[in-house]
Design a protein around this motif. Structure first.
Motif, PDB file in Angstrom:
ATOM      1  N   ALA A 182       0.877  -1.361   0.096  1.00  0.00           N
ATOM      2  CA  ALA A 182       0.261   0.177  -0.043  1.00  0.00           C
ATOM      3  C   ALA A 182       0.398   1.015  -0.278  1.00  0.00           C
ATOM      4  N   GLU A 183       2.389   1.226  -0.213  1.00  0.00           N
ATOM      5  CA  GLU A 183       2.906   2.176   0.587  1.00  0.00           C
ATOM      6  C   GLU A 183       2.987   3.168  -0.664  1.00  0.00           C
ATOM      7  N   PRO A 184       3.194   4.495  -1.429  1.00  0.00           N
ATOM      8  CA  PRO A 184       3.333   5.319  -2.389  1.00  0.00           C
ATOM      9  C   PRO A 184       4.257   4.719  -3.026  1.00  0.00           C
ATOM     10  N   SER A 185       5.349   3.984  -2.708  1.00  0.00           N
ATOM     11  CA  SER A 185       6.662   4.447  -3.401  1.00  0.00           C
ATOM     12  C   SER A 185       6.670   2.699  -3.743  1.00  0.00           C
ATOM     13  N   THR A 186       6.195   1.855  -3.293  1.00  0.00           N
ATOM     14  CA  THR A 186       6.482   1.198  -4.184  1.00  0.00           C
ATOM     15  C   THR A 186       5.942   0.909  -5.337  1.00  0.00           C
ATOM     16  N   VAL A 187       6.745   0.135  -6.512  1.00  0.00           N
ATOM     17  CA  VAL A 187       6.196  -0.112  -7.689  1.00  0.00           C
ATOM     18  C   VAL A 187       6.235  -1.506  -8.003  1.00  0.00           C
ATOM     19  N   HIS A 188       4.629  -1.495  -8.505  1.00  0.00           N
ATOM     20  CA  HIS A 188       4.048  -3.203  -8.637  1.00  0.00           C
ATOM     21  C   HIS A 188       3.798  -3.320 -10.448  1.00  0.00           C
ATOM     22  N   LEU A 189       4.724  -3.861 -11.022  1.00  0.00           N
ATOM     23  CA  LEU A 189       4.604  -4.662 -12.076  1.00  0.00           C
ATOM     24  C   LEU A 189       3.143  -5.494 -12.318  1.00  0.00           C
ATOM     25  N   LEU A 190       3.030  -5.641 -13.677  1.00  0.00           N
ATOM     26  CA  LEU A 190       2.128  -6.661 -13.657  1.00  0.00           C
ATOM     27  C   LEU A 190       2.717  -7.191 -15.108  1.00  0.00           C
ATOM     28  N   GLY A 191       2.127  -8.704 -15.575  1.00  0.00           N
ATOM     29  CA  GLY A 191       3.739  -9.056 -16.367  1.00  0.00           C
ATOM     30  C   GLY A 191       2.240  -9.808 -17.375  1.00  0.00           C
ATOM     31  N   LEU A 192       1.856  -9.692 -18.908  1.00  0.00           N
ATOM     32  CA  LEU A 192       1.531 -10.065 -19.459  1.00  0.00           C
ATOM     33  C   LEU A 192       1.686 -11.426 -20.556  1.00  0.00           C
ATOM     34  N   CYS A 193       1.278 -12.160 -21.153  1.00  0.00           N
ATOM     35  CA  CYS A 193       1.714 -12.942 -22.049  1.00  0.00           C
ATOM     36  C   CYS A 193      -0.087 -12.837 -23.314  1.00  0.00           C
ATOM     37  N   ASP A 194       0.164 -12.458 -24.118  1.00  0.00           N
ATOM     38  CA  ASP A 194      -0.969 -12.136 -25.157  1.00  0.00           C
ATOM     39  C   ASP A 194      -1.862 -11.333 -24.804  1.00  0.00           C
ATOM     40  N   GLY A 195      -1.832 -10.573 -23.886  1.00  0.00           N
ATOM     41  CA  GLY A 195      -2.287  -9.849 -23.540  1.00  0.00           C
ATOM     42  C   GLY A 195      -3.373 -10.223 -22.159  1.00  0.00           C
ATOM     43  N   VAL A 196      -2.786 -11.174 -21.929  1.00  0.00           N
ATOM     44  CA  VAL A 196      -3.786 -11.947 -20.507  1.00  0.00           C
ATOM     45  C   VAL A 196      -2.771 -11.849 -19.143  1.00  0.00           C
ATOM     46  N   PRO A 197      -2.596 -11.776 -18.623  1.00  0.00           N
ATOM     47  CA  PRO A 197      -2.530 -11.222 -16.919  1.00  0.00           C
ATOM     48  C   PRO A 197      -2.079 -12.117 -16.676  1.00  0.00           C
ATOM     49  N   ALA A 198      -0.390 -12.573 -16.755  1.00  0.00           N
ATOM     50  CA  ALA A 198       0.383 -13.833 -15.698  1.00  0.00           C
ATOM     51  C   ALA A 198       1.475 -13.760 -15.537  1.00  0.00           C
ATOM     52  N   GLY A 199       1.835 -12.468 -14.482  1.00  0.00           N
ATOM     53  CA  GLY A 199       2.873 -12.595 -13.548  1.00  0.00           C
ATOM     54  C   GLY A 199       2.531 -11.575 -13.395  1.00  0.00           C
ATOM     55  N   ALA A 200       3.990 -11.489 -11.540  1.00  0.00           N
ATOM     56  CA  ALA A 200       3.378  -9.470 -11.353  1.00  0.00           C
ATOM     57  C   ALA A 200       5.048  -9.821 -10.567  1.00  0.00           C
ATOM     58  N   GLY A 201       5.024  -8.245 -10.099  1.00  0.00           N
ATOM     59  CA  GLY A 201       6.759  -8.249  -9.316  1.00  0.00           C
ATOM     60  C   GLY A 201       6.425  -6.874  -8.892  1.00  0.00           C
ATOM     61  N   ARG A 202       7.687  -6.449  -8.021  1.00  0.00           N
ATOM     62  CA  ARG A 202       7.227  -5.360  -6.792  1.00  0.00           C
ATOM     63  C   ARG A 202       8.448  -4.693  -6.334  1.00  0.00           C
ATOM     64  N   LEU A 203       8.652  -3.739  -6.727  1.00  0.00           N
ATOM     65  CA  LEU A 203      10.488  -2.430  -6.888  1.00  0.00           C
ATOM     66  C   LEU A 203       9.964  -2.126  -5.141  1.00  0.00           C
ATOM     67  N   VAL A 204      10.558  -1.865  -3.685  1.00  0.00           N
ATOM     68  CA  VAL A 204      10.706  -1.588  -2.781  1.00  0.00           C
ATOM     69  C   VAL A 204      11.283  -0.425  -2.840  1.00  0.00           C
ATOM     70  N   PRO A 205      11.427   0.734  -3.108  1.00  0.00           N
ATOM     71  CA  PRO A 205      12.770   1.133  -2.323  1.00  0.00           C
ATOM     72  C   PRO A 205      13.742   1.266  -1.097  1.00  0.00           C
ATOM     73  N   LEU A 206      14.635   0.861  -0.676  1.00  0.00           N
ATOM     74  CA  LEU A 206      15.414   0.861   0.495  1.00  0.00           C
ATOM     75  C   LEU A 206      16.347   1.858   1.018  1.00  0.00           C
ATOM     76  N   ASP A 207      16.213   2.587   2.303  1.00  0.00           N
ATOM     77  CA  ASP A 207      17.444   3.439   2.597  1.00  0.00           C
ATOM     78  C   ASP A 207      17.002   4.841   1.918  1.00  0.00           C
ATOM     79  N   ASP A 208      18.033   5.301   1.142  1.00  0.00           N
ATOM     80  CA  ASP A 208      17.803   6.640   0.742  1.00  0.00           C
ATOM     81  C   ASP A 208      17.775   6.359  -0.853  1.00  0.00           C
ATOM     82  N   GLY A 209      16.726   5.030  -1.430  1.00  0.00           N
ATOM     83  CA  GLY A 209      16.180   4.726  -2.043  1.00  0.00           C
ATOM     84  C   GLY A 209      17.689   4.301  -3.827  1.00  0.00           C
ATOM     85  N   ARG A 210      18.670   4.788  -2.623  1.00  0.00           N
ATOM     86  CA  ARG A 210      20.298   4.133  -3.737  1.00  0.00           C
ATOM     87  C   ARG A 210      20.706   2.488  -3.815  1.00  0.00           C
ATOM     88  N   ARG A 211      19.072   1.865  -2.844  1.00  0.00           N
ATOM     89  CA  ARG A 211      18.986   0.469  -2.702  1.00  0.00           C
ATOM     90  C   ARG A 211      17.660   0.072  -3.500  1.00  0.00           C
TER      91      ARG A 211
END
Length: 148
Positions: free
Chosen positions: A44-73
């Motif tokens: 739910a954090e605004p800084s988190t990025v969620h990624l959606l993966g699609l194959c032939d337009g159909v949702p098939a995968g997901a992943g997320r990115l959470v910034p750490l520390d000062d954003g350098r990691r």
């Protein structure tokens, strides 16, 4: 027949719900992760990025990115591909897109907790294991890092 796979940032509430449904299918239903552990505060954090993966337009995968520390990691995680889309390169595509987004946001290193059975997948993509194997939701994991 070869499927055309792509990724996009989950930009709408429906996209996020789709990512969460994919994760639920893979982690809770397939791998037995306790439902209370699958979604966390980072989702739910605004800084988190969620990624959606699609194959032939159909949702098939997901992943997320959470910034750490000062954003350098950044921590990559919740990388999930539904069973009938595995082996078609979507996991690699999701991971590369998450890395690119982390780099775009100023991260110099990414880290993740890899399920031990997937360790070779991440090593082939430039990740190095750090530390000892640990338990996460009843599944053996290893921390892995990669400079960007």
């Amino acid at each position: 027949m070869e499927r055309r796979c792509e990724t996009r940032i989950a930009a709408t509430p429906e996209d996020l719900r789709t990512c969460l449904r994919i994760r639920w299918t893979v982690f809770v239903e397939e791998q037995g992760v306790p439902p209370s552990m699958e979604v966390d505060a980072h989702d739910a954090e605004p800084s988190t990025v969620h990624l959606l993966g699609l194959c032939d337009g159909v949702p098939a995968g997901a992943g997320r990115l959470v910034p750490l520390d000062d954003g350098r990691r950044a921590k990559l995680g919740r990388l999930a591909v539904i069973d009938d889309a595995r082996g078609r390169g979507l996991g690699k595509l999701l991971l590369r897109a998450l890395e690119a987004e982390a780099r775009r946001r100023g991260a110099e290193q990414v880290t993740l907790g890899a399920q031990v059975h997937a360790r070779a997948f991440y090593q082939q993509l430039g990740y190095a294991a750090v530390g000892e194997i640990f338990d996460d939701a009843g599944i053996p994991h290893i921390e892995m890092h990669k400079p960007l």
